[in-house]
Design a protein around this motif. Structure first.
Motif, PDB file in Angstrom:
ATOM      1  N   VAL A 163      93.700  41.100  13.882  1.00 47.39           N
ATOM      2  CA  VAL A 163      93.500  41.645  15.230  1.00 47.39           C
ATOM      3  C   VAL A 163      92.402  42.695  15.182  1.00 47.39           C
ATOM      4  N   LEU A 164      91.498  42.668  16.166  1.00 51.33           N
ATOM      5  CA  LEU A 164      90.483  43.707  16.304  1.00 51.33           C
ATOM      6  C   LEU A 164      90.629  44.346  17.677  1.00 51.33           C
ATOM      7  N   PHE A 165      90.788  45.670  17.684  1.00 51.20           N
ATOM      8  CA  PHE A 165      91.021  46.440  18.895  1.00 51.20           C
ATOM      9  C   PHE A 165      89.891  47.453  19.046  1.00 51.20           C
ATOM     10  N   GLY A 166      89.077  47.291  20.105  1.00 47.07           N
ATOM     11  CA  GLY A 166      88.017  48.242  20.396  1.00 47.07           C
ATOM     12  C   GLY A 166      88.484  49.242  21.430  1.00 47.07           C
ATOM     13  N   HIS A 167      88.252  50.529  21.177  1.00 47.20           N
ATOM     14  CA  HIS A 167      88.826  51.536  22.074  1.00 47.20           C
ATOM     15  C   HIS A 167      88.119  52.866  21.884  1.00 47.20           C
ATOM     16  N   GLN A 168      88.598  53.851  22.638  1.00 45.21           N
ATOM     17  CA  GLN A 168      88.293  55.260  22.451  1.00 45.21           C
ATOM     18  C   GLN A 168      89.548  56.030  22.848  1.00 45.21           C
ATOM     19  N   SER A 169      89.771  57.156  22.273  1.00 40.99           N
ATOM     20  CA  SER A 169      90.770  58.134  22.709  1.00 40.99           C
ATOM     21  C   SER A 169      92.194  57.597  22.744  1.00 40.99           C
ATOM     22  N   LEU A 170      92.659  57.121  23.899  1.00 38.44           N
ATOM     23  CA  LEU A 170      94.059  56.738  24.053  1.00 38.44           C
ATOM     24  C   LEU A 170      94.480  55.623  23.103  1.00 38.44           C
ATOM     25  N   GLY A 194      93.047  45.917  12.951  1.00 41.77           N
ATOM     26  CA  GLY A 194      91.876  46.758  12.763  1.00 41.77           C
ATOM     27  C   GLY A 194      91.389  47.311  14.085  1.00 41.77           C
ATOM     28  N   HIS A 195      90.854  48.512  14.045  1.00 41.17           N
ATOM     29  CA  HIS A 195      90.336  49.086  15.291  1.00 41.17           C
ATOM     30  C   HIS A 195      89.007  49.771  15.040  1.00 41.17           C
ATOM     31  N   VAL A 196      88.151  49.711  16.063  1.00 41.40           N
ATOM     32  CA  VAL A 196      86.827  50.322  16.012  1.00 41.40           C
ATOM     33  C   VAL A 196      86.628  51.141  17.283  1.00 41.40           C
ATOM     34  N   GLY A 255      80.669  36.898  13.532  1.00 42.05           N
ATOM     35  CA  GLY A 255      80.407  35.461  13.444  1.00 42.05           C
ATOM     36  C   GLY A 255      81.668  34.664  13.210  1.00 42.05           C
ATOM     37  N   ASP A 256      81.658  33.825  12.165  1.00 48.49           N
ATOM     38  CA  ASP A 256      82.823  32.980  11.894  1.00 48.49           C
ATOM     39  C   ASP A 256      83.959  33.772  11.246  1.00 48.49           C
ATOM     40  N   ARG A 257      83.757  35.077  11.066  1.00 45.43           N
ATOM     41  CA  ARG A 257      84.834  35.936  10.570  1.00 45.43           C
ATOM     42  C   ARG A 257      85.562  36.645  11.718  1.00 45.43           C
ATOM     43  N   ALA A 258      85.270  36.237  12.940  1.00 42.76           N
ATOM     44  CA  ALA A 258      85.913  36.850  14.106  1.00 42.76           C
ATOM     45  C   ALA A 258      87.428  36.713  13.992  1.00 42.76           C
ATOM     46  N   PRO A 259      88.189  37.681  14.517  1.00 45.78           N
ATOM     47  CA  PRO A 259      89.637  37.720  14.310  1.00 45.78           C
ATOM     48  C   PRO A 259      90.397  36.697  15.144  1.00 45.78           C
ATOM     49  N   ASP A 260      91.680  36.563  14.823  1.00 44.91           N
ATOM     50  CA  ASP A 260      92.551  35.695  15.618  1.00 44.91           C
ATOM     51  C   ASP A 260      92.681  36.210  17.043  1.00 44.91           C
ATOM     52  N   VAL A 261      92.808  37.540  17.172  1.00 41.70           N
ATOM     53  CA  VAL A 261      93.002  38.182  18.474  1.00 41.70           C
ATOM     54  C   VAL A 261      92.034  39.352  18.588  1.00 41.70           C
TER      55      VAL A 261
END
Length: 244
Positions: A19-26, A62-64, A87-93
């Motif tokens: 999982v990759l989660f893009g965010h800021q703060s909260l 994972g988060h960025v 690229g082809d390493r993009a996450p499941d979610v």
């Protein structure tokens, strides 16, 4: 209301996904709650801050941090760039969250911003068909309270935070209408207390949602109680996402 505890089966299922989660703060508040759930259950994903070039492996949430606060259009583009770099390493979610502050400026146009979001997500889905993209509604703040709330309403003025929450809710409503059950409805969770009653402010004939008082200590971030409520729902939602 969210369940009393995150089911172990949800945590276990999420532990098998990237999982990759893009965010800021909260986003940090939510992930702190997830880490506590994983620690208590002894099973679940590893929560890890990643460099934008690093792909999360199975079992990693994972988060960025997405640049830049108060520039929502750039955040959306930054999210797309982060996914495309993998690229082809993009996450499941994959999912991204805008911030409450992204809607503070009166000039912010929720309708135009949503159209940009929808366009970019459609492009990402075409380029990364194996990744499930999860829309997230916009977090809310606690509107101005006490005597000032009463006084401003008597004067026909919106208490501080109400106009901003209305803009946030307009964007969120468009997400719900376009994506349905795919949406992780952070705004609804934040504005709904444990008894199921929603926190709202009546303004211009509509009920504008606000952050439930019991879930915050400063009016915008989640306290431990709020983190636990939202993180349980977050785990359950991500575990239920159909992945390819």
């Amino acid at each position: 209301p969210p369940p009393a505890a995150a089911p172990r089966e949800d945590l276990a299922r999420l532990a098998g996904r990237s999982v990759l989660f893009g965010h800021q703060s909260l986003g940090e508040d939510i992930l702190d709650g997830v880490a506590r759930l994983v620690s208590a259950a002894g099973v679940g994903p590893r929560v890890a801050r990643l460099d934008a070039m690093v792909a999360p492996s199975p079992g990693v949430l994972g988060h960025v941090l997405l640049p830049e606060s108060r520039d929502p259009a750039r955040k959306i583009s930054s999210f797309a760039e982060a996914i495309d770099r993998l690229g082809d390493r993009a996450p499941d979610v994959a999912l991204m969250k805008l911030c409450s502050g992204d809607f503070d400026a009166p000039a912010t146009d929720p309708a135009a911003l949503f159209e940009r979001y929808r366009e970019i997500i459609a492009e990402l889905e075409a380029r990364h068909p194996r990744t499930a993209f999860v829309p997230v509604t916009v977090p809310l703040t606690r509107a101005e309270g006490g005597v000032m709330r009463i006084l401003k309403r008597l004067l026909g003025q919106a208490p501080g935070g109400v106009a901003e929450n209305a803009r946030r809710e307009e964007f969120s409503a468009r997400l719900r209408a376009a994506y349905g059950d795919r949406v992780f409805d952070l705004a609804r969770l934040e504005s709904t207390g444990p008894d199921g009653e929603r926190a709202t402010v009546e303004w211009k004939g509509r009920a504008v949602p606000e952050l439930f008082a019991g879930y915050t200590d400063d009016g915008s971030h989640l306290n431990a109680r709020g983190q636990d409520a939202v993180s349980r729902a977050f785990v359950a939602h991500l575990a239920a996402v159909p992945v390819r």
